[in-house]
Write a protein that holds these residues in place. Structure first.
Motif, PDB file in Angstrom:
ATOM      1  N   ALA A   1     -30.980 -69.972 -47.656  1.00 29.71           N
ATOM      2  CA  ALA A   1     -32.420 -69.941 -47.894  1.00 29.71           C
ATOM      3  C   ALA A   1     -33.167 -69.415 -46.674  1.00 29.71           C
ATOM      4  O   ALA A   1     -32.980 -69.895 -45.552  1.00 29.71           O
ATOM      5  N   SER A   2     -34.008 -68.398 -46.917  1.00 32.67           N
ATOM      6  CA  SER A   2     -34.908 -67.935 -45.865  1.00 32.67           C
ATOM      7  C   SER A   2     -35.978 -68.999 -45.637  1.00 32.67           C
ATOM      8  O   SER A   2     -36.087 -69.971 -46.389  1.00 32.67           O
TER       9      SER A   2
ATOM     10  N   VAL B   1     -38.286 -69.194 -48.758  1.00 38.95           N
ATOM     11  CA  VAL B   1     -37.632 -69.838 -49.899  1.00 38.95           C
ATOM     12  C   VAL B   1     -37.443 -71.327 -49.636  1.00 38.95           C
ATOM     13  O   VAL B   1     -37.673 -72.171 -50.509  1.00 38.95           O
ATOM     14  N   ALA B   2     -37.036 -71.663 -48.428  1.00 34.43           N
ATOM     15  CA  ALA B   2     -36.836 -73.068 -48.069  1.00 34.43           C
ATOM     16  C   ALA B   2     -38.136 -73.857 -48.196  1.00 34.43           C
ATOM     17  O   ALA B   2     -38.145 -75.003 -48.671  1.00 34.43           O
TER      18      ALA B   2
ATOM     19  N   LEU C   1     -38.825 -74.455 -51.970  1.00 31.17           N
ATOM     20  CA  LEU C   1     -37.886 -75.370 -52.607  1.00 31.17           C
ATOM     21  C   LEU C   1     -37.743 -76.700 -51.856  1.00 31.17           C
ATOM     22  O   LEU C   1     -37.006 -77.586 -52.313  1.00 31.17           O
TER      23      LEU C   1
ATOM     24  N   SER D   1     -30.122 -73.512 -45.941  1.00 29.99           N
ATOM     25  CA  SER D   1     -29.396 -74.280 -46.956  1.00 29.99           C
ATOM     26  C   SER D   1     -28.889 -73.337 -48.037  1.00 29.99           C
ATOM     27  O   SER D   1     -29.509 -72.304 -48.315  1.00 29.99           O
TER      28      SER D   1
ATOM     29  N   VAL E   1     -28.560 -71.720 -51.502  1.00 29.76           N
ATOM     30  CA  VAL E   1     -29.334 -71.623 -52.743  1.00 29.76           C
ATOM     31  C   VAL E   1     -28.692 -70.538 -53.598  1.00 29.76           C
ATOM     32  O   VAL E   1     -27.976 -69.664 -53.100  1.00 29.76           O
TER      33      VAL E   1
ATOM     34  N   GLU F   1     -29.098 -67.304 -55.783  1.00 31.70           N
ATOM     35  CA  GLU F   1     -30.003 -66.167 -55.986  1.00 31.70           C
ATOM     36  C   GLU F   1     -29.568 -65.395 -57.225  1.00 31.70           C
ATOM     37  O   GLU F   1     -28.409 -65.007 -57.348  1.00 31.70           O
TER      38      GLU F   1
ATOM     39  N   TYR G   1     -34.548 -68.075 -57.129  1.00 26.30           N
ATOM     40  CA  TYR G   1     -33.788 -68.904 -56.206  1.00 26.30           C
ATOM     41  C   TYR G   1     -33.769 -70.327 -56.767  1.00 26.30           C
ATOM     42  O   TYR G   1     -34.821 -70.892 -57.084  1.00 26.30           O
TER      43      TYR G   1
ATOM     44  N   ALA H   1     -32.534 -74.346 -56.229  1.00 31.08           N
ATOM     45  CA  ALA H   1     -32.118 -75.356 -55.260  1.00 31.08           C
ATOM     46  C   ALA H   1     -30.754 -75.915 -55.631  1.00 31.08           C
ATOM     47  O   ALA H   1     -30.323 -75.824 -56.790  1.00 31.08           O
TER      48      ALA H   1
ATOM     49  N   TYR I   1     -37.671 -71.204 -57.521  1.00 29.88           N
ATOM     50  CA  TYR I   1     -38.680 -70.322 -56.944  1.00 29.88           C
ATOM     51  C   TYR I   1     -38.336 -68.915 -57.412  1.00 29.88           C
ATOM     52  O   TYR I   1     -37.213 -68.449 -57.205  1.00 29.88           O
TER      53      TYR I   1
END
Length: 250
Positions: A116-117, A120-121, A124, A130, A132, A134, A152, A154, A231
């Motif tokens: 996760a960027s 994104v983090a 979520l 972490s 995720v 995609e 994305y 979780a 997301y």
């Protein structure tokens, strides 16, 4: 009634509006289908004995409504109807399409675990880097591209069920898979929509001629426990989608 069957009538309704209403009904009842050409100004002038200004006003009004697109050398082309999607309801793409008697389908381009960027983090509510899931897909209605989606998910979405396959995702709704396989029901969300010009790759994916206008939707969806699960960044064809929201004056 066939659009040209009876003459126009004198009265409070302007001639151009009478012509526009007849052509609109002809589009709605399938007399003129998407991709077909409406009668041009000269033909309307001859049939109804009106001026070029009157026939042009009728066609201009249909273009302003989004029913036709006027192209030099080709005339007034009937375009596919827009999908009106309310903004106060969380629904899947397949639910939206079936509600309009369109057949949804999906083309999964990639499916992978990634880290996760920061953005994104944040959406979520997981730690950066972490794992995720995609998912990159094209969403189609009656085999016509409507949108691209970069989703994305979780870890809660695939810890129990494992990762879906591209074949599974192509077969149906992602929300259905989440509910049935992962045991995750999405109950709410928040989205932000903005206009943009598609880059060349997105335009190709959506079957558009570059440059083309698109609508970009950023949506985060969560469970009844307010746990973010999805997301997604969607790129909608601006010529096929419109969004509606109810307003209350406070």
């Amino acid at each position: 009634m066939i659009w040209y069957e009876t003459d126009l009538v004198d009265g409070p309704t302007p001639m151009w509006l009478q012509i526009a209403e007849r052509l609109r009904r002809a589009v709605e009842d399938g007399t003129f289908k998407p991709g077909e050409t409406l009668p041009g100004e000269a033909e309307l002038n001859r049939r109804f004995g009106v001026s070029r200004t009157t026939s042009r006003a009728a066609l201009d009004s249909l273009e302003a409504e989004g029913l036709i697109q006027r192209k030099s050398g080709r005339g007034s082309i009937v375009i596919e109807p827009r999908i009106d999607r309310p903004l106060n309801r969380l629904s899947s793409f397949s639910e939206d399409m079936r509600a309009r008697d369109l057949k949804p389908s999906y083309r999964t381009r990639s499916l992978q675990l990634t880290l996760a960027s920061q953005s994104v983090a944040t959406e979520l509510k997981v730690a950066p880097n972490s794992p995720v899931l995609e998912i990159d897909r094209i969403l189609l209605a009656d085999e016509s591209p409507m949108a691209t989606s970069l989703t994305y998910l979780a870890p809660v979405a695939f810890e129990r069920s494992g990762l879906p396959t591209a074949t599974t995702l192509d077969a149906g709704s992602l929300y259905h898979w989440l509910n049935e396989a992962a045991g995750v029901a999405l109950t709410g969300g928040q989205e932000r929509i903005e206009g943009a010009i598609a880059d060349a790759a997105t335009a190709r994916s959506l079957g558009l001629k570059h440059p083309a206008a698109i609508l970009i939707c950023h949506r985060t969806s969560w469970t009844s426990a307010n746990q973010p699960v999805e997301y997604v960044i969607l790129h909608y064809r601006a010529d096929r989608y419109s969004f509606q929201v109810g307003l209350v004056r406070s």
